[in-house]
Design a protein around this motif. Structure first.
Motif, short mmCIF file in Angstrom:
data_model
loop_
_atom_site.label_atom_id
_atom_site.label_comp_id
_atom_site.label_asym_id
_atom_site.label_seq_id
_atom_site.Cartn_x
_atom_site.Cartn_y
_atom_site.Cartn_z
N ARG A 8 -54.11 11.69 -23.92
CA ARG A 8 -53.61 11.24 -25.23
C ARG A 8 -53.26 12.39 -26.13
O ARG A 8 -53.96 13.41 -26.13
CB ARG A 8 -54.74 10.48 -25.94
CG ARG A 8 -54.52 9.00 -26.09
CD ARG A 8 -55.57 8.46 -27.02
NE ARG A 8 -54.92 8.24 -28.30
CZ ARG A 8 -54.97 7.10 -28.95
NH1 ARG A 8 -55.68 6.10 -28.47
NH2 ARG A 8 -54.34 6.95 -30.09
N ILE A 9 -52.21 12.24 -26.90
CA ILE A 9 -51.90 13.22 -27.95
C ILE A 9 -51.52 12.43 -29.20
O ILE A 9 -50.66 11.54 -29.13
CB ILE A 9 -50.74 14.15 -27.54
CG1 ILE A 9 -51.13 15.01 -26.33
CG2 ILE A 9 -50.33 15.05 -28.70
CD1 ILE A 9 -50.02 15.90 -25.77
N ASP A 10 -52.17 12.71 -30.30
CA ASP A 10 -51.84 12.03 -31.56
C ASP A 10 -51.50 13.07 -32.62
O ASP A 10 -52.12 14.14 -32.67
CB ASP A 10 -53.03 11.19 -32.05
CG ASP A 10 -53.31 10.04 -31.11
OD1 ASP A 10 -52.43 9.18 -30.95
OD2 ASP A 10 -54.40 10.03 -30.49
N ASP A 41 -58.72 14.33 -23.31
CA ASP A 41 -58.68 14.44 -21.85
C ASP A 41 -59.17 13.14 -21.21
O ASP A 41 -59.46 12.17 -21.91
CB ASP A 41 -59.47 15.67 -21.39
CG ASP A 41 -60.97 15.50 -21.59
OD1 ASP A 41 -61.42 14.41 -22.03
OD2 ASP A 41 -61.71 16.47 -21.32
N GLN A 42 -59.28 13.16 -19.89
CA GLN A 42 -59.65 11.94 -19.14
C GLN A 42 -61.07 11.49 -19.43
O GLN A 42 -61.44 10.35 -19.15
CB GLN A 42 -59.45 12.17 -17.63
CG GLN A 42 -60.42 13.13 -16.95
CD GLN A 42 -59.96 14.59 -16.99
OE1 GLN A 42 -59.33 15.04 -17.93
NE2 GLN A 42 -60.31 15.34 -15.95
N ASP A 43 -61.90 12.39 -20.01
CA ASP A 43 -63.29 12.01 -20.33
C ASP A 43 -63.47 11.71 -21.81
O ASP A 43 -64.60 11.55 -22.28
CB ASP A 43 -64.23 13.16 -19.92
CG ASP A 43 -64.13 13.46 -18.44
OD1 ASP A 43 -64.11 12.48 -17.65
OD2 ASP A 43 -64.03 14.64 -18.07
N GLU A 72 -43.82 14.52 -30.90
CA GLU A 72 -43.80 13.13 -30.44
C GLU A 72 -42.72 12.89 -29.38
O GLU A 72 -42.96 12.20 -28.40
CB GLU A 72 -43.58 12.18 -31.64
CG GLU A 72 -44.75 12.13 -32.63
CD GLU A 72 -45.99 11.42 -32.06
OE1 GLU A 72 -45.86 10.70 -31.05
OE2 GLU A 72 -47.08 11.61 -32.63
N ALA A 73 -41.52 13.45 -29.60
CA ALA A 73 -40.39 13.10 -28.72
C ALA A 73 -40.29 13.98 -27.48
O ALA A 73 -39.73 13.56 -26.47
CB ALA A 73 -39.08 13.19 -29.50
N TYR A 74 -40.82 15.22 -27.54
CA TYR A 74 -40.60 16.13 -26.41
C TYR A 74 -41.89 16.69 -25.80
O TYR A 74 -42.04 16.70 -24.58
CB TYR A 74 -39.69 17.29 -26.85
CG TYR A 74 -38.34 16.78 -27.31
CD1 TYR A 74 -37.39 16.37 -26.39
CD2 TYR A 74 -38.05 16.67 -28.67
CE1 TYR A 74 -36.17 15.85 -26.82
CE2 TYR A 74 -36.84 16.17 -29.10
CZ TYR A 74 -35.90 15.76 -28.17
OH TYR A 74 -34.70 15.23 -28.58
N LEU A 75 -42.81 17.16 -26.64
CA LEU A 75 -44.00 17.80 -26.08
C LEU A 75 -44.98 16.77 -25.51
O LEU A 75 -45.58 16.98 -24.45
CB LEU A 75 -44.68 18.68 -27.13
CG LEU A 75 -43.83 19.87 -27.61
CD1 LEU A 75 -44.51 20.64 -28.72
CD2 LEU A 75 -43.53 20.82 -26.44
N LEU A 80 -48.30 14.39 -21.27
CA LEU A 80 -49.19 13.25 -20.98
C LEU A 80 -49.30 13.02 -19.48
O LEU A 80 -48.30 13.00 -18.76
CB LEU A 80 -48.69 11.98 -21.67
CG LEU A 80 -48.93 11.91 -23.18
CD1 LEU A 80 -48.48 10.56 -23.74
CD2 LEU A 80 -50.40 12.15 -23.54
N GLY A 81 -50.54 12.89 -19.02
CA GLY A 81 -50.78 12.63 -17.59
C GLY A 81 -50.79 13.89 -16.74
O GLY A 81 -51.03 13.83 -15.54
N THR A 82 -50.52 15.05 -17.35
CA THR A 82 -50.48 16.29 -16.54
C THR A 82 -51.84 16.98 -16.53
O THR A 82 -52.67 16.79 -17.43
CB THR A 82 -49.43 17.30 -17.07
OG1 THR A 82 -49.81 17.68 -18.40
CG2 THR A 82 -48.05 16.70 -17.08
N LYS A 83 -52.03 17.80 -15.48
CA LYS A 83 -53.25 18.60 -15.39
C LYS A 83 -52.99 19.97 -15.99
O LYS A 83 -51.92 20.54 -15.79
CB LYS A 83 -53.63 18.79 -13.92
CG LYS A 83 -54.22 17.53 -13.30
CD LYS A 83 -54.57 17.79 -11.85
CE LYS A 83 -55.12 16.50 -11.25
NZ LYS A 83 -55.15 16.57 -9.78
N VAL A 84 -53.98 20.48 -16.71
CA VAL A 84 -53.83 21.81 -17.33
C VAL A 84 -54.53 22.85 -16.44
O VAL A 84 -55.73 22.78 -16.22
CB VAL A 84 -54.44 21.82 -18.75
CG1 VAL A 84 -54.37 23.21 -19.36
CG2 VAL A 84 -53.72 20.82 -19.64
N GLN A 85 -53.74 23.80 -15.93
CA GLN A 85 -54.32 24.84 -15.06
C GLN A 85 -54.99 25.92 -15.90
O GLN A 85 -55.93 26.57 -15.45
CB GLN A 85 -53.22 25.49 -14.21
CG GLN A 85 -52.40 24.52 -13.37
CD GLN A 85 -53.21 23.89 -12.26
OE1 GLN A 85 -54.25 24.42 -11.87
NE2 GLN A 85 -52.75 22.76 -11.74
#
Ligand code: MUC
Ligand code: MG
Length: 376
Positions: A8-10, A41-43, A72-75, A80-85
């Protein structure tokens, strides 16, 4: 530990007035516009980031509306849904898909940095390579409009808050008077506090050569962005001609500009600002270019709340030589802050929190109140 996955990003818009307006060469700044970013994050853990603009797009080109729309429109769809290395990989991803839009990228990268830290129990400065200092000296901007008022405020800031460096703003419309005012302030604090002046691109080379000899003679420590950002050749001539710090601010827009300025010796120091540079990773790259080029560093501010200020503090804490200290005083200049604990400055030094992440928590009631006000 499993990888961090962004669920999620708000974004939330907050408008906060300054306690006292700051008059810059191009106009008067009365408030800051903040876009607060919360990344989950997922937790369900949350990381926080802040984009700040000085009351409109006139300083760096970005407005709060543009920052929010870009996130909101691009980042957001990108992440969303990606893993951060890791923070470096995330920064490269943001830069590849969104050019410019430095404050928007900064807010998102800072939120990821906080979240990575919270998940791993490490502080933001540890993730950025490790702190080499635990406190950061903070300058104070004087902006009452008169020499008497500034000296009075400076004496209070010196005695009560422990500041040992002052920043003065020079107006384009009244540079002659501002130079005279600056000289009176330099004289009043001689041997006690250093003074730098910020012209915010207000002069041309002729004006700079008219005013700088007097300021240098009086003992000014440095001049920030005296010339228009694009005038690198003239900035190089000033840097070679005068024996004071020529600090690049608006001329810096990321590591590539830092390289060009350093290569042409068009500054003697870089003012850092993650909100102008495109995030902590980009600001660190600029600091590395300064160090490799023998340039000094001034830890700058966009007058962020405690959130952005503490994020900058973690970053500046990783820098070996902070030649001109910092100006991380934003929280003390705004009418309301969004931190759950009051911002602490001890003997003119900001104490860098130990984490995890930024080591910062929100006052949710304040945020809700300011968000309601911004929507009115
Ligand atoms: C700038 O141009 O440095 C931040 C603090 C301050 O006094 O001015 C601003 C921006
Ligand atoms: Mg400046």
């Amino acid at each position: 530990m499993t990888h961090l996955k962004i669920e999620r990003i708000d974004t939330t818009r907050l408008d906060i007035d300054l306690k006292q307006p700051i008059t810059m060469s191009f106009g008067v700044v009365r408030s800051i516009n903040v876009i607060l970013v919360r990344m989950r994050d997922q937790d369900g853990l949350e990381g926080l980031g802040e984009a700040t603009v000085l009351g409109g797009p006139f300083w760096g080109g970005e407005s709060a509306e543009a920052v929010q729309a870009t996130i909101e429109a691009y980042l957001k769809p990108l992440l969303l849904g990606t893993k951060v290395q890791g923070i470096g990989a995330l920064s490269q991803n943001l830069t590849r898909f969104v050019r410019g839009n430095a404050a928007a990228r900064n807010a998102v990268e800072t939120a990821a940095l906080d979240l990575i830290g919270r998940r791993s129990g490490r502080s933001a400065s540890e993730i950025l390579g490790g702190a080499v200092r635990s406190t950061i000296p903070v300058a104070w901007t004087l902006s009452t409009g008169s020499a008497e008022g500034d000296i009075e405020e400076g004496e209070r800031a010196y005695a009560e808050q422990g500041h040992r460096r002052f920043k003065l703003k020079i107006r384009r419309s009244s540079s002659n008077e501002d130079v005279a005012r600056s000289i009176r302030i330099i004289e009043a604090f001689r041997g006690r506090a250093a003074v730098i002046a910020d012209v915010n691109q207000g002069w041309d080379e002729v004006a700079a050569n008219r005013y700088l000899p007097r300021l240098q003679e009086a003992g000014l420590e440095g001049i920030e962005q005296p010339l228009p950002a694009g005038d690198i050749d003239a900035a190089a001539r000033l840097s070679q001609r005068y024996g004071i710090e020529i600090i690049a601010d608006e001329a810096l827009t990321g590591p590539d500009s830092a390289f060009r300025i350093a290569a042409k010796r068009a500054a003697t120091s870089f003012g850092l600002k993650p909100n102008r540079d495109g995030g902590p990773t980009a600001t660190q790259a600029i600091a590395a270019i300064a160090a490799a080029s023998g340039l000094g560093i001034y830890g700058g501010t966009m007058l962020e709340t405690s959130l952005g200020t503490i994020a900058s503090a973690h970053l500046y804490a990783t820098i070996d030589e902070l030649r001109l200290g910092s100006e991380l005083f934003g929280p003390l200049r705004i009418v309301e802050d969004i931190a759950s604990e009051p911002f602490k400055l001890v003997d003119g030094e900001l104490i860098v929190p130990s984490g995890p992440g930024l080591g910062f928590s929100l006052d949710e009631d304040r945020v809700a109140f300011l968000a309601r006000k911004a929507n009115e």
